[in-house]
Design an enzyme around this catalytic site. Sequence first.
Site, PDB file in Angstrom:
ATOM      1  CG  HIS A  16     -10.027  -2.175   1.532  1.00  0.00           C
ATOM      2  ND1 HIS A  16     -10.052  -2.389   2.796  1.00  0.00           N
ATOM      3  CD2 HIS A  16      -8.571  -2.496   1.274  1.00  0.00           C
ATOM      4  CE1 HIS A  16      -9.130  -3.138   3.218  1.00  0.00           C
ATOM      5  NE2 HIS A  16      -8.263  -3.273   2.337  1.00  0.00           N
ATOM      6  CG  HIS A  58      -8.259  -7.319   0.388  1.00  0.00           C
ATOM      7  ND1 HIS A  58      -6.956  -7.933   0.855  1.00  0.00           N
ATOM      8  CD2 HIS A  58      -8.482  -6.086   0.889  1.00  0.00           C
ATOM      9  CE1 HIS A  58      -6.498  -7.052   1.706  1.00  0.00           C
ATOM     10  NE2 HIS A  58      -7.104  -5.830   1.597  1.00  0.00           N
ATOM     11  CE1 TYR A  69      -2.557  -6.419   3.950  1.00  0.00           C
ATOM     12  CE2 TYR A  69      -3.455  -6.351   1.724  1.00  0.00           C
ATOM     13  CZ  TYR A  69      -3.434  -6.134   3.110  1.00  0.00           C
ATOM     14  OH  TYR A  69      -4.689  -5.548   3.490  1.00  0.00           O
ATOM     15  CE1 TYR A 100      -4.409  -1.339   0.701  1.00  0.00           C
ATOM     16  CE2 TYR A 100      -3.044  -3.085   1.752  1.00  0.00           C
ATOM     17  CZ  TYR A 100      -4.423  -2.695   1.152  1.00  0.00           C
ATOM     18  OH  TYR A 100      -5.334  -3.429   1.144  1.00  0.00           O
ATOM     19  NE  ARG A 145      -7.112 -10.035   5.092  1.00  0.00           N
ATOM     20  CZ  ARG A 145      -8.165  -9.095   4.662  1.00  0.00           C
ATOM     21  NH1 ARG A 145      -7.986  -7.862   4.709  1.00  0.00           N
ATOM     22  NH2 ARG A 145      -8.955  -9.523   4.334  1.00  0.00           N
TER      23      ARG A 145
HETATM   24 FE   FE2 Z   1      -6.265  -4.269   2.759  1.00  0.00          FE
END
Ligand code: FE2
Lengths: 191, 238
Positions: free
Chosen positions: B159, B157, B144, B105, B154
Amino acid sequence: MSLQTTTSQTVGPYFGIGMTWLIRDNLIGEGVSGDRFTIQGRVFDGDGLPVPDAILEIWQANAHGKYDHPEDTQRKLLEPGFKGYGRVLVSHEGMFRFVTIKPGSVPGPKGKEQAPHLAISIFMRGLLKRLVTRMYFPDDPRNADDPILTLVEPERRSTLIARKTAGGAGTLEWNVLLQGPDETVFFDVGL
Amino acid sequence: MTQLAGYRPPYPGTQPNHLHPPYVSSRKRAPTKPLVPIPFTLTEITGPSFGTEILPPKACDLTRLRGGEAIGERIVVSGRVLDENSRPVPNTLIEIWQANAAGRYHHEVDKHDAPLDPNFAGSGKTITDSEGRYRFLTIRPGEYPWGNHYNAWRPAHIHFSIFGPAFATRLVTQMFFPGDPLLAFDPIFNCTADEKARNRLISVFDWETTSPDYSLGYRFDLILRGREATPMGDKLGE
Ligand SMILES: [Fe+2]
């Protein structure tokens, strides 16, 4: 067979990437009437530690008690400079601050007037769905028989009412405690 | 006098509780006292709306930034926003954010040792059309690691944040990808008792939005709460 509402998921720790662009920490546009307030507070977790990654959204009526929404059919004035939507992200120290006006009262169940209030949604890492609460204004006699506040046990109502501060009459403090003896009251609106 | 209907409660087991102990962050953040049930009032059945004028240019294309193209597999993510009564939800704001193709991110808190991509936008926004449709062009996000438990990862995905017509309909969720081996081990994805509900968070590969020689398509419909059939018995003052 009807459809079912999509399952809620957490905003996670990185919501700032997607949600910062729409920060609205001053709800007052041009030509807006009403008493102005700066509302500030902090968000704390169950260890009493500040929450550094939360986002609050505010929804409120204007000073006349009118929502900027087609289903509010009351004959009350809309003001083009006031949309009623706010969004703030907390700081590393869990602090938030926004500027708005005190809304007028709006109708509640069975036509009973509600005391002026802000509806608040709180999102953060760790919350799989949002928390819903309200903030009411101090020293308003209408708080005493507000149809929503009176659903809350008397000892806990103060968690929903902002406090006056040393910062002057225009500054209010309202903290959010996620857990503990003074836990903020959160509402069940069927989420 | 107008009579207004409230919004339906969720079908049992389809929405998470605030406390979900396998998701460790919920333990110190979920309320410990019962929520106080309240009736719907004008406050909850109204809510903010946004016009297309607030959208920055090309806000639904995440694949280009600073004059360059993002690295990774281009995908189109599209679908419809409907309510539980299958009615389209038009003109409503959708925000998305995600990791880049490497699972990183663009955020100061993300310390994962994977490269940043200066040409990946990381977030997008759009407003549904009159039929409730939306469409984003993005990059397939990478999986990640995270600190929830030993060797926690995770699943890939995206959001999603969506408003709908009322304070009561506001929804934040995550979209996943079919066949992801990490789904079975993710405490966030597995937060609901109802397996079918959680599987609806998995997008569907879609030939219709797959473009030859350019990008794969994934379809993800979002369902918002529907109205109660009967009015809430709450008369609005004139
Ligand atoms: Fe996330």
